[in-house]
Design an enzyme around this catalytic site. Structure first.
Site, mmCIF file in Angstrom:
data_model
loop_
_atom_site.group_PDB
_atom_site.id
_atom_site.type_symbol
_atom_site.label_atom_id
_atom_site.label_comp_id
_atom_site.label_asym_id
_atom_site.label_seq_id
_atom_site.Cartn_x
_atom_site.Cartn_y
_atom_site.Cartn_z
ATOM 1 C CG LEU A 211 -1.886 -1.171 1.363
ATOM 2 C CD1 LEU A 211 -2.787 -0.971 2.574
ATOM 3 C CD2 LEU A 211 -2.719 -1.356 0.107
ATOM 4 N N GLY A 251 2.653 -8.612 6.047
ATOM 5 C CA GLY A 251 3.312 -7.584 6.846
ATOM 6 C C GLY A 251 2.318 -6.528 7.251
ATOM 7 N N GLY A 252 2.821 -5.405 7.744
ATOM 8 C CA GLY A 252 1.922 -4.348 8.197
ATOM 9 C C GLY A 252 0.945 -3.920 7.130
ATOM 10 C CG ASP A 253 2.027 -1.062 4.334
ATOM 11 O OD1 ASP A 253 2.987 -1.843 4.498
ATOM 12 O OD2 ASP A 253 2.161 0.097 3.920
ATOM 13 C CD GLU A 254 5.768 -5.459 2.696
ATOM 14 O OE1 GLU A 254 6.641 -4.725 2.215
ATOM 15 O OE2 GLU A 254 6.033 -6.540 3.282
#
Length: 345
Positions: A211, A251-254
């Site tokens: 993102l 992941g956080g925004d993956e």
């Protein structure tokens, strides 16, 4: 409850006996148990039910001997105990009740025990036969009800165990925030897709998605807004892919998407375009609209890599090239320079 009027009827023939008082007391106890059945644990109710069988059986056996219906309650108590507890407990109960019946029979035969009423008159009286019929009807009914209750409780427990097992499995393999599979589960599905592709000669695509602008959402609107955006992105991503595909949060925004059984590279491109259009659309949160971009890198098996680790590196590298050139674009791992891309719309 039925024992009370039956006992009252028999008292006209035999006079009032202690057995009748026991019957009435047990009837009142059962009424009390029924009134508070939701507050009483199951194991206490099961113990009281077994004791009821024993009380009726013992009192009837000592009062009327072989002519009474009391021994039926002792015989059926073994079936009840084996159902409520275990086969071993039922066998022990059967041994004890058999020994008790034998001891009482020996007492009557030797004269150590005697009848307190005129047994001949009792044996041909209507109340005696009514009592026998009631025992023949009620006793199996009580046992059957206990078995049904036990089976229902067992099924409910099994259902609860299955639900808890599913919840544990869900927590172990899926992201708690978005509900998407975790990287470990996605890696397993990627391996399965690669094995199938080697046999069929078809392609596998791995989309690596990151993102753009997500940090700004967290910084300006807070982490709750960020969580809302991630959940909405996951929802939109699932709608953009096929039912047989796998989307996972890594992941956080993956995110990654595993596409299997591909004849060529057109399907990955179509899905990437759908995902970009869906994810880059405005997201409502607390009356405000926020927008995030998305960069996608696509690795193809066997075009860009021949194993899972190499395929991920290829898709990851393609994604980072997109992040350097702008938002809302995708590229295949082999593209170096000319980059296919689409806008948010």
């Amino acid at each position: 409850l039925i024992a009370a009027p039956v006992s009252a009827l028999r008292s006209f023939v035999t006079g009032w006996l202690h057995a009748y008082s026991v019957h009435i007391a047990l009837g009142l106890m059962i009424v009390g148990i029924y009134g508070f059945r939701h507050e009483i644990p199951f194991y206490i109710k099961s113990v009281l039910l077994v004791l009821t069988f024993w009380c009726i059986g013992i009192v009837g056996l000592f009062t009327f001997g072989i002519l009474g219906a009391g021994y039926w309650w002792l015989v059926l108590s073994s079936l009840l105990v084996s159902t409520l507890y275990s086969v071993r407990a039922g066998v022990i109960n059967a041994v004890v009740t058999t020994a008790l019946i034998a001891a009482v029979g020996f007492g009557f035969i030797t004269g150590a025990l005697s009848f307190t009423t005129d047994i001949a008159a009792y044996a041909v009286s209507v109340p005696a036969w009514v009592g026998l019929l009631v025992a023949a009807i009620v006793t199996p009914f009580v046992v059957f009800q206990a078995i049904v209750a036990y089976q229902q409780t067992t099924l409910e427990l099994l259902d609860e165990v299955h639900k808890q097992r599913d919840q544990i499995q869900q927590l172990a393999t899926h992201d708690q925030l978005t509900g998407l599979p975790l990287p470990s589960l996605a890696a397993d599905r990627l391996q399965i897709a690669l094995h199938a592709a080697r046999r069929s000669g078809k392609k596998v695509a791995l989309l690596f998605i990151d993102l753009d602008g997500f940090k700004n959402v967290n910084d300006t609107l807070g982490h709750e807004a960020g969580d809302h955006v991630l959940k909405e992105v996951a929802h939109r991503l699932l709608k953009a892919i096929r039912a047989e595909d796998t989307a996972a949060r890594v992941g956080g925004d993956e995110f990654i998407v595993v596409l299997g059984g591909l004849p060529d590279d057109r399907v990955p491109a179509q899905i990437a375009r759908r995902a970009i259009r869906a994810i880059s659309a405005p997201i409502d949160y607390a009356g405000q609209q926020t927008v995030v971009g998305v960069s996608i890198g696509i690795g193809l098996f066997p075009d860009h890599a021949d194993d899972a680790q190499s395929l991920r590196r290829a898709a990851d590298a393609a994604m980072y090239r997109m992040k350097r050139t702008g938002k809302n674009q995708f590229a295949f791992a082999e593209n170096e320079g000319a980059v296919p891309s689409v806008g948010a719309g």
